[in-house]
Design a protein around this motif. Structure first.
Motif, PDB file in Angstrom:
ATOM      1  N   GLU A 321       0.768  -1.196  -0.140  1.00 25.86           N
ATOM      2  CA  GLU A 321      -0.051   0.036   0.212  1.00 25.86           C
ATOM      3  C   GLU A 321       0.959   1.308  -0.159  1.00 25.86           C
ATOM      4  OE1 GLU A 321      -2.144   0.713   3.611  1.00 25.86           O
ATOM      5  OE2 GLU A 321      -0.812  -0.623   4.615  1.00 25.86           O
ATOM      6  N   HIS A 322       2.279   1.157   0.269  1.00 26.28           N
ATOM      7  CA  HIS A 322       2.817   2.240   0.652  1.00 26.28           C
ATOM      8  C   HIS A 322       3.698   2.662  -0.699  1.00 26.28           C
ATOM      9  CE1 HIS A 322       1.926   2.328   4.826  1.00 26.28           C
ATOM     10  NE2 HIS A 322       2.633   1.315   4.911  1.00 26.28           N
ATOM     11  N   PRO A 323       3.926   3.711  -0.956  1.00 25.43           N
ATOM     12  CA  PRO A 323       4.815   4.305  -2.324  1.00 25.43           C
ATOM     13  C   PRO A 323       6.088   4.034  -1.709  1.00 25.43           C
ATOM     14  CG  PRO A 323       4.289   6.395  -0.875  1.00 25.43           C
ATOM     15  CD  PRO A 323       3.343   5.226  -0.309  1.00 25.43           C
ATOM     16  N   VAL A 324       6.907   3.584  -3.019  1.00 23.35           N
ATOM     17  CA  VAL A 324       8.294   3.088  -2.698  1.00 23.35           C
ATOM     18  C   VAL A 324       9.204   3.811  -3.593  1.00 23.35           C
ATOM     19  CG1 VAL A 324       9.706   1.127  -3.028  1.00 23.35           C
ATOM     20  CG2 VAL A 324       7.616   0.686  -2.506  1.00 23.35           C
ATOM     21  N   GLN A 325      10.194   4.651  -2.596  1.00 27.42           N
ATOM     22  CA  GLN A 325      11.199   5.430  -3.529  1.00 27.42           C
ATOM     23  C   GLN A 325      12.375   5.065  -3.713  1.00 27.42           C
ATOM     24  OE1 GLN A 325      10.446   9.387  -3.338  1.00 27.42           O
ATOM     25  NE2 GLN A 325      11.955   8.647  -4.825  1.00 27.42           N
ATOM     26  N   LEU A 326      12.874   5.145  -4.783  1.00 24.41           N
ATOM     27  CA  LEU A 326      14.327   4.504  -5.323  1.00 24.41           C
ATOM     28  C   LEU A 326      15.130   5.657  -5.258  1.00 24.41           C
ATOM     29  CD1 LEU A 326      16.311   2.609  -6.545  1.00 24.41           C
ATOM     30  CD2 LEU A 326      15.559   3.316  -8.815  1.00 24.41           C
ATOM     31  N   GLY A 327      16.284   5.753  -4.414  1.00 23.69           N
ATOM     32  CA  GLY A 327      17.312   6.652  -4.323  1.00 23.69           C
ATOM     33  C   GLY A 327      18.744   6.251  -4.712  1.00 23.69           C
ATOM     34  N   ILE A 328      19.616   6.830  -5.107  1.00 24.46           N
ATOM     35  CA  ILE A 328      20.918   6.657  -5.461  1.00 24.46           C
ATOM     36  C   ILE A 328      21.849   7.164  -4.799  1.00 24.46           C
ATOM     37  CG2 ILE A 328      22.422   6.548  -7.371  1.00 24.46           C
ATOM     38  CD1 ILE A 328      20.375   4.508  -7.986  1.00 24.46           C
ATOM     39  N   ASN A 329      22.932   6.511  -4.177  1.00 21.65           N
ATOM     40  CA  ASN A 329      23.958   7.004  -3.283  1.00 21.65           C
ATOM     41  C   ASN A 329      25.294   6.750  -4.097  1.00 21.65           C
ATOM     42  OD1 ASN A 329      25.904   5.554  -0.909  1.00 21.65           O
ATOM     43  ND2 ASN A 329      25.853   7.858  -1.019  1.00 21.65           N
ATOM     44  N   PRO A 330      25.996   7.896  -4.300  1.00 20.22           N
ATOM     45  CA  PRO A 330      27.366   7.711  -4.948  1.00 20.22           C
ATOM     46  C   PRO A 330      28.402   7.448  -3.862  1.00 20.22           C
ATOM     47  CG  PRO A 330      26.929   9.868  -4.848  1.00 20.22           C
ATOM     48  CD  PRO A 330      25.634   9.364  -4.303  1.00 20.22           C
ATOM     49  N   TRP A 331      28.392   6.261  -3.568  1.00 22.61           N
ATOM     50  CA  TRP A 331      29.427   5.897  -2.437  1.00 22.61           C
ATOM     51  C   TRP A 331      30.912   5.932  -2.666  1.00 22.61           C
ATOM     52  CZ3 TRP A 331      29.258   0.355   0.107  1.00 22.61           C
ATOM     53  CH2 TRP A 331      29.606   0.497   1.710  1.00 22.61           C
ATOM     54  N   GLY A 332      31.202   5.822  -3.788  1.00 21.45           N
ATOM     55  CA  GLY A 332      32.707   6.335  -4.186  1.00 21.45           C
ATOM     56  C   GLY A 332      33.176   7.609  -4.442  1.00 21.45           C
ATOM     57  N   GLY A 333      32.364   8.534  -4.740  1.00 21.12           N
ATOM     58  CA  GLY A 333      32.699   9.856  -4.809  1.00 21.12           C
ATOM     59  C   GLY A 333      31.953  10.542  -5.795  1.00 21.12           C
ATOM     60  N   GLU A 334      32.653  11.628  -6.286  1.00 20.56           N
ATOM     61  CA  GLU A 334      31.800  12.440  -7.303  1.00 20.56           C
ATOM     62  C   GLU A 334      31.280  11.617  -8.408  1.00 20.56           C
ATOM     63  OE1 GLU A 334      34.554  15.270  -8.695  1.00 20.56           O
ATOM     64  OE2 GLU A 334      34.402  16.678  -6.947  1.00 20.56           O
ATOM     65  N   PHE A 335      30.006  11.832  -8.828  1.00 23.24           N
ATOM     66  CA  PHE A 335      29.039  10.900  -9.609  1.00 23.24           C
ATOM     67  C   PHE A 335      28.128  11.992 -10.348  1.00 23.24           C
ATOM     68  CE2 PHE A 335      25.928   8.249 -11.112  1.00 23.24           C
ATOM     69  CZ  PHE A 335      26.399   6.934 -11.509  1.00 23.24           C
ATOM     70  N   HIS A 336      27.902  11.596 -11.556  1.00 24.48           N
ATOM     71  CA  HIS A 336      27.019  12.103 -12.483  1.00 24.48           C
ATOM     72  C   HIS A 336      26.604  11.258 -13.578  1.00 24.48           C
ATOM     73  CE1 HIS A 336      29.549  13.793 -15.756  1.00 24.48           C
ATOM     74  NE2 HIS A 336      30.554  13.135 -15.121  1.00 24.48           N
ATOM     75  N   GLY A 337      25.427  11.207 -14.165  1.00 23.53           N
ATOM     76  CA  GLY A 337      25.402  10.421 -15.119  1.00 23.53           C
ATOM     77  C   GLY A 337      23.923  10.496 -15.472  1.00 23.53           C
ATOM     78  N   THR A 338      23.518   9.570 -16.430  1.00 22.78           N
ATOM     79  CA  THR A 338      21.932   9.240 -16.966  1.00 22.78           C
ATOM     80  C   THR A 338      21.625   7.861 -16.890  1.00 22.78           C
ATOM     81  OG1 THR A 338      22.258  11.640 -18.372  1.00 22.78           O
ATOM     82  CG2 THR A 338      20.347  10.218 -18.803  1.00 22.78           C
ATOM     83  N   GLY A 339      20.361   7.748 -16.648  1.00 19.20           N
ATOM     84  CA  GLY A 339      19.580   6.413 -16.602  1.00 19.20           C
ATOM     85  C   GLY A 339      18.412   6.380 -17.106  1.00 19.20           C
ATOM     86  N   MET A 340      17.671   5.266 -16.894  1.00 19.69           N
ATOM     87  CA  MET A 340      16.199   5.103 -17.724  1.00 19.69           C
ATOM     88  C   MET A 340      15.674   4.308 -16.622  1.00 19.69           C
ATOM     89  SD  MET A 340      15.279   4.289 -21.392  1.00 19.69           S
ATOM     90  CE  MET A 340      14.988   2.593 -21.404  1.00 19.69           C
ATOM     91  N   MET A 341      14.407   4.581 -16.384  1.00 19.58           N
ATOM     92  CA  MET A 341      13.260   3.731 -15.604  1.00 19.58           C
ATOM     93  C   MET A 341      12.463   3.363 -16.590  1.00 19.58           C
ATOM     94  SD  MET A 341      12.544   2.472 -12.755  1.00 19.58           S
ATOM     95  CE  MET A 341      13.281   3.386 -11.432  1.00 19.58           C
TER      96      MET A 341
END
Length: 409
Positions: A321-341
């Motif tokens: 019943e609850h909304p599920v949030q997907l979050g991304i954590n750049p654990w290794g350091g500086e990160f930037h990119g593009t993905g697709m859902m």
């Protein structure tokens, strides 16, 4: 390429951090810059099944800083292939980066898949993100075409393939309107300019400019691929046959690798409670799925630290019943990119992060997508690839927190 910044941690500690989660617990939002929230102190690791499939990958990133003219990498491919390249003009003059493809035998037909080439830039983040955005934009367009024509058949095939060697994400057998290039012996194509038999073709890089990108193809017969840096007026055909082979630098990020698609299937649907946090780490320093291959120019065995050029398909289901949030954590350091859902039969491009050009202090989470199962079970597929100039690993976190700016399925 900055994958090695992760190894500032002792390798033993890095391996422990990458593999350990804490069961149960609750999320404490904390404070973070640009609207990012903090990584939770407690979370539960998900159970996954990993499948390897996909094209042969040619990876060219060593030398990353190119200080002299020469051949950066070359190999021969037949069938499905992918090229990922990442090079900086380290000289004091304008140089030309060129990628030449020519038939090994009498002829070959090249069918072109997704293509994402950045623009030359001294800001590595900008060049890398442009390339990824262009690649996934083409992926989305092809996916939409396939879905309209073959949705039922595609689902049946995927179910069968997951029981075998892994799913097939290519579009070569599914779309009849993909661009073709026919080459006979003595002819060639320069990929960056998309010009055939043009001796001075290629992309010009000013000093300290980076050019990075990735493209997919299918060769009906063996095709030789030569990646080179040379003078702007150089005859690339002659140069490709006579130039010196440049050695790798101190970071051996070069080689040919099999199966450049990884599918992570989360075994149990997310039926989240308000105080639960689920997590998955991908591409850490001890990742057993880092591709192993060979540098064809020297015969040296190499490992693709970071899996650059690999497409990750993260497949999961949400329920309850609850909304599920997907979050991304750049654990290794500086990160930037593009993905697709892919969710609810729709494909959407996602900038990671979406609030700034890049992030990555290690404890930030960018919430990129919100699922609303509403007592139904919904399938989701998050597709991403390690961006050039970014650090790894990354972690995916699933919570039930609803944020104002989230994209909703």
């Amino acid at each position: 390429m900055n994958w090695f910044s992760f190894f500032k941690l002792p390798s033993r500690i890095a391996a422990i951090l990458a593999g350990v989660g804490v069961l149960g617990g609750f999320l404490s939002p904390g404070s973070a810059e640009a609207g990012y929230r903090k990584v939770p102190e407690k979370y539960q690791d998900v159970d996954v099944k990993v499948l390897q499939s996909g094209p042969m990958l040619l990876f060219s990133d060593s030398p990353e800083m190119v200080y002299e003219n020469g051949i950066l990498y070359k190999d021969i491919v037949e069938g499905e292939g992918r090229v990922f390249f990442h090079h900086v003009n380290g000289t004091k003059n304008t140089r030309k980066l060129a990628i030449l493809m020519r038939p090994v035998n009498l002829r070959t037909t090249i069918t072109w898949g997704c293509r994402g080439i950045g623009d030359p830039d001294t800001d590595y983040f900008i060049s890398a993100r442009k390339g990824q955005t262009r690649y996934f934009k083409e992926y989305k367009e092809s996916w939409n075409k396939v879905r309209k024509k073959e949705l039922a058949e595609k689902r049946d095939k995927r179910t069968k393939r997951e029981k075998g060697e892994g799913p097939d994400y290519s579009f070569y057998q599914k779309l009849s309107d993909l661009p073709l290039t026919n080459l006979v012996r003595g002819e060639y194509m320069e990929v960056l300019s998309q010009a055939c038999n043009r001796k001075q073709a290629g992309a010009r890089l000013k000093p300290e400019q980076l050019l990075t990108g990735m493209f997919d193809f299918h060769a009906s017969h063996p095709v030789e691929i030569v990646i080179m840096m040379c003078d702007p007026k150089e005859d690339i055909e002659n140069f490709s046959q006579q130039a010196a082979l440049l050695p790798m630098d101190e970071h051996p990020l070069r080689g040919t690798y099999q199966h450049a698609d990884l599918t992570y299937i989360i075994k149990k649907p997310f039926r989240m409670k308000w105080n639960q946090v689920k997590a998955l780490c991908m591409a850490d320093s001890e990742d057993r799925y880092y591709l192993m291959g060979t540098d064809r120019m020297t015969g040296r065995k190499t490992q693709n630290h970071g899996n650059y050029g690999v497409i990750y398909h993260l497949m999961y289901r949400v329920a309850g019943e609850h909304p599920v949030q997907l979050g991304i954590n750049p654990w290794g350091g500086e990160f930037h990119g593009t993905g697709m859902m892919i969710s609810d039969g729709k494909a959407e491009l996602l900038n990671i992060p979406g609030k700034s050009q890049f992030f990555g202090k290690g404890d930030e989470i960018d919430d990129i997508f919100l699922h609303s199962p509403d007592h139904k079970r919904k399938d989701a597929e998050f597709i991403w690839s390690p961006p050039g100039a970014s650090n790894l690993p990354i972690r995916a976190f699933w919570t039930v927190n609803r944020l104002e700016n989230s994209r909703q399925s």
